[in-house]
Design a protein around this motif. Structure first.
Motif, PDB file in Angstrom:
ATOM      1  N   HIS A 557       0.834  -1.204   0.000  1.00 30.99           N
ATOM      2  CA  HIS A 557       0.000   0.000   0.000  1.00 30.99           C
ATOM      3  C   HIS A 557       0.872   1.258   0.000  1.00 30.99           C
ATOM      4  N   SER A 559       0.749   5.677  -0.160  1.00 34.49           N
ATOM      5  CA  SER A 559      -0.144   6.814   0.104  1.00 34.49           C
ATOM      6  C   SER A 559      -0.513   7.520  -1.207  1.00 34.49           C
ATOM      7  N   ARG A 560      -1.624   8.218  -1.180  1.00 31.46           N
ATOM      8  CA  ARG A 560      -2.079   8.962  -2.362  1.00 31.46           C
ATOM      9  C   ARG A 560      -0.991   9.949  -2.811  1.00 31.46           C
ATOM     10  N   GLU A 561      -0.393  10.688  -1.862  1.00 24.78           N
ATOM     11  CA  GLU A 561       0.606  11.710  -2.215  1.00 24.78           C
ATOM     12  C   GLU A 561       1.817  11.086  -2.892  1.00 24.78           C
ATOM     13  N   ALA A 563       1.994   8.182  -4.343  1.00 23.21           N
ATOM     14  CA  ALA A 563       1.587   7.574  -5.613  1.00 23.21           C
ATOM     15  C   ALA A 563       1.579   8.647  -6.697  1.00 23.21           C
ATOM     16  N   GLU A 564       1.031   9.821  -6.351  1.00 27.44           N
ATOM     17  CA  GLU A 564       0.981  10.883  -7.365  1.00 27.44           C
ATOM     18  C   GLU A 564       2.371  11.331  -7.760  1.00 27.44           C
ATOM     19  N   ARG A 569      -0.058   3.874  -9.891  1.00 28.45           N
ATOM     20  CA  ARG A 569      -1.504   3.644  -9.795  1.00 28.45           C
ATOM     21  C   ARG A 569      -1.753   2.213  -9.330  1.00 28.45           C
ATOM     22  N   ASP A 570      -2.984   1.928  -8.957  1.00 28.18           N
ATOM     23  CA  ASP A 570      -3.318   0.555  -8.557  1.00 28.18           C
ATOM     24  C   ASP A 570      -2.862  -0.409  -9.639  1.00 28.18           C
ATOM     25  N   GLU A 589      -1.027  -0.700  -4.349  1.00 24.27           N
ATOM     26  CA  GLU A 589      -2.419  -0.332  -4.101  1.00 24.27           C
ATOM     27  C   GLU A 589      -2.404   1.038  -3.427  1.00 24.27           C
ATOM     28  N   VAL A 590      -3.065   1.992  -4.045  1.00 27.62           N
ATOM     29  CA  VAL A 590      -3.063   3.342  -3.481  1.00 27.62           C
ATOM     30  C   VAL A 590      -4.020   3.359  -2.289  1.00 27.62           C
ATOM     31  N   ASP A 591      -3.538   3.893  -1.185  1.00 25.59           N
ATOM     32  CA  ASP A 591      -4.272   3.760   0.076  1.00 25.59           C
ATOM     33  C   ASP A 591      -4.391   5.128   0.757  1.00 25.59           C
ATOM     34  N   GLU A 592      -5.637   5.598   0.828  1.00 32.18           N
ATOM     35  CA  GLU A 592      -5.899   6.933   1.389  1.00 32.18           C
ATOM     36  C   GLU A 592      -5.597   7.014   2.881  1.00 32.18           C
TER      37      GLU A 592
END
Ligand code: MGD
Ligand code: MGD
Ligand code: MO
Length: 652
Positions: A557, A559-561, A563-564, A569-570, A589-592
């Motif tokens: 997993h 984090s969104r930040e 990942a960006e 991406r997933d 897996e992107v995980d908020e």
């Protein structure tokens, strides 16, 4: 007599379970189980009857396993034991067991054989051990709040635990408290189901000792400690106050990233709402300063005048483990279990006997463990219920009975009940309990030691007789089901001074700092991500419910930040490298729920290539040589764009 199982998995709830045909249900009359249990336990009968069971003894023949009789398997093992003792010395035999089964007999009895032959055993260090000693330094015995104390709490702080996964009965109690308006705080860098229960504080991981010092600073300097309590029940306060004075809010905010306002409000709640219970997580404690953090956290209630207002592990009982394990029978030689992978890979030990553990998946640097198990000159025996990663690597695999097929005494490390667990199912195939195997091996080895023949029933009776925390015979216990252990009162402190020792004499005597050694994790150059792992509801450690094909594929997993910024991406494939040179490949897996800088996988996650435990550090803490799994640093590299076939979330 009612048939009842006490769950022997390593979980604080140690549920009382009633079999009902194909299913199992939580005992409605048990004061902690209260009629419900986790989804894992509900499916025990199916799980233990699944195709994954080891049903017969097997020996390796090249890459295959061949079924053999018990007699043949035991003869092979006994002759190997003799050979290793003769040619290399008995210390080259390692017995490795851990938390697969917490029953007193299942866990301890087999060690008798290994004491009798002067083998090496492991020092247990991967779970709560460092934190437990941390508590003992200041409090004597390490017990703290029990479930009924939690129910009476006026404030609950859950510090680095995810009880929605790891203790569903504690989760229920805290949910009910929340509904009644009791203030709840949760301290966890990740957002979890537990953190939704209360005010969520998200420190930089590995800074908890500093965070606790900052809260203590406010209590001491702004809200005022409980002077009367401190003078009556504690020693060493002045020195402790001087230590804490260095952790002013400015400094603490800088290190922990928790705002001064949050620190102050939590300190205020500790000062206002009593008694409070701080539920200290085992996850948080597995960091470089984890046990030191436990020391400082546990001393917060002492500042505000609450007796033992914490819980980490209530496993301080007076069961005679020396007797259970037959420690009088030989030398007490131990190696830290965290170091076993490196030792094995380097060529140490010629024979390993493993029961009740799946180290090929649960130890740090599991890659080195597997490498060691492949050595030609190592003979390995695994006694297992199911075909695990560890069993697949063994020379001999022996079938074990599960908790449904054997009797035992079971105590919890949270609630104060001891239960008698009865067999509720016929042993499958030729599976046998742990004690049986070592009794038979002792016969094969011609060891004339009465302890190695002792009937486990007798051992159970004797353990009950020797404990001062209970007065019940085995027969009575079997009839009643379970009994409450009488722990000493909460205001009884078994330290040299008989008080809570802010300045611990015992610590000084055994070579640790008498005051907590406050420090925090620092990220090494070139490894910008911290890798955390923790428990998930569906699985206990590595004991799974799901079919193997599903389990082959956990995600990592991100984090969104992060990942960006990394273009992840997933479904992307990531190459993860640890600061110690191990690597694995996993699906992203992107995980908020994660903050930037943290990547996460469930404990013992299996990746496309390797497992998360291959990446875990085998560095140890000062206290007890405890594990530091959550002080783990990695780099990540995107090696493949997202692929449809991977873009399915697994479990969280
Ligand atoms: N369903 C289920 N139940 C279990 C188990 C299981 O595998 N599955 N395992 C059992 C066993 S053996 C144990 S030891 C317990 C463990 O149960 P817990 O004590 O709850 O520990 P973990 O699940 O390891 O981690 C809990 C939390 O610690 C957080 N954490 C990690 N590092 C830090 C940090 O530096 N600071 C803070 N404040 N938090 C941090 C993680 O984000 C995670 O949410 O659960 C037991 N119960
Ligand atoms: N990544 C990561 N790894 C971790 C942790 C973490 O937080 N992160 N936490 C660590 C912690 S806290 C713990 S406690 C360990 C647990 O690690 P392990 O000790 O390996 O525990 P389990 O995976 O529960 O169980 C091991 C095996 O015991 C078998 N078993 C169960 N009952 C019996 C029995 O009666 N007889 C025999 N012979 N076998 C039996 C089960 O089938 C299972 O395969 O994992 C550690 N590993
Ligand atoms: Mo554990």
């Amino acid at each position: 007599m009612k048939q009842r199982i006490f769950c022997q998995r390593d979980c604080p709830d140690a549920c009382s379970l009633i079999p009902t045909g194909l299913m199992i249900r939580g005992d409605p009359n048990h004061s902690v189980t209260r009629g419900f249990t986790c989804p894992k336990a509900l499916k025990f009968p199916q799980y233990y009857k699944s195709e994954r069971r080891v049903l017969y003894p097997h020996i390796r023949s090249g890459n295959e396993f061949k079924r053999v009789s018990w007699n043949e398997a035991l003869s092979i093992i006994a002759s190997k034991i003799k050979e290793v003792i003769k040619e290399h010395g008995s210390e080259e035999i390692l017995v490795f067991n851990y938390s697969g089964n917490t029953g007193l007999i299942s866990y301890n009895y087999p060690l008798r054989l290994f004491y009798a032959i002067n083998a090496t055993r492991i020092e247990y260090t991967v779970c709560d051990e460092a934190g437990k000693l941390a508590l003992e330094l200041h409090y004597g015995m390490g017990y703290g709040a029990f479930p009924d104390d939690l129910e009476r709490a006026k404030l609950v702080v859950i510090w680095g635990a995810n009880i929605a996964s790891s203790s569903i009965h504690a989760y229920k109690i805290v949910s009910d408290l929340k509904a009644r308006g009791v203030p709840i705080w949760v301290i966890d860098p990740r957002r979890t189901r537990t953190s939704l229960l209360g005010r969520h504080v998200r420190p930089k991981p590995g800074t908890d000792a500093v965070l606790a010092a900052g809260i203590s600073w406010y209590i001491i300097n702004e809200f005022g400690p409980d002077e009367e309590f401190i003078s009556e029940y504690t020693v060493g306060y002045d020195r402790y106050r001087d230590l804490i004075s260095k952790y002013d809010p400015e400094t603490v905010q800088k290190i922990t990233k928790v705002t001064k306002e949050d620190l102050r409000e939590l300190a205020q709640d500790y000062s206002s709402f009593k008694p409070s219970v701080t539920y200290i997580g085992i996850g948080m404690q597995k960091t470089e300063y984890g046990a030191e953090a436990v020391r400082v956290i546990s001393l917060i209630p002492a500042l505000v005048g609450v007796h033992r207002g914490f819980f980490l592990s209530n496993s301080s009982r007076d069961f005679d483990t020396a007797y259970l394990q037959g420690r009088n029978l030989g030398h007490d030689r131990r190696v830290n279990m965290v170091e076993v992978p490196r030792l094995l890979a380097k060529g140490r030990f010629k024979l390993i006997y493993i029961y009740g553990s799946n180290p090929a998946l649960s130890l740090p640097r599991a890659d080195l463990f597997r490498k060691g198990m492949m050595r030609e000159d190592l003979f390995s025996v695994v006694h297992e219920i199911v075909w695990t990663e560890t069993a697949e690597l063994a020379d001999v695999v022996l079938p074990a009975t599960s908790m449904l097929e054997q009797e035992d005494l079971v105590a919890s490390w949270w609630h104060p009940y001891l239960g008698y667990s009865s067999p509720v199912m016929e042993p499958l195939g030729e599976s046998r309990p742990n004690w049986w195997v070592t009794q038979k091996l002792a016969e094969k080895l011609d060891l004339k030691v009465p302890e190695l023949k002792e009937d486990p029933r007798n051992v159970m009776s004797e353990v009950l007789r020797r404990s001062k925390m209970i007065s019940i015979s085995l027969d009575e216990l079997r009839g009643k089901g379970y009994v409450r252990l009488s722990y000493p009162p909460k205001d009884d402190y078994q330290t040299p001074s008989g008080k809570i020792e802010f300045l611990s004499r015992k610590a000084g005597e055994i070579g640790y700092s008498p005051l907590p050694r406050i420090g925090w994790d620092e990220w090494p150059e070139g490894y910008p991500y911290k890798l955390l792992t923790s428990s998930v509801p569906e699985i206990t450690s590595t004991q799974d419910l799901m079919p193997m094909d599903l389990l082959k594929r956990d995600n990592i997993h991100v984090s969104r930040e992060d990942a960006e910024s990394l273009g992840i991406r997933d479904g992307c494939l990531l190459l993860i490298r640890s600061s110690e040179g191990s690597e694995a490949i996993a699906v992203a897996e992107v995980d908020e729920s994660l903050p930037p800088g943290i990547i996460w996988a469930r404990r013992s996650a299996r990746f496309i290539k390797g497992s998360v435990n291959d990446l875990l550090t085998d560095k140890t803490q000062e206290i007890v040589g405890g594990s530091t799994f959550n002080s783990n640093y990695v780099s990540i590299e995107l090696i493949d764009p997202p692929d449809e076939q991977w873009a399915v979330p697994f479990i969280t």
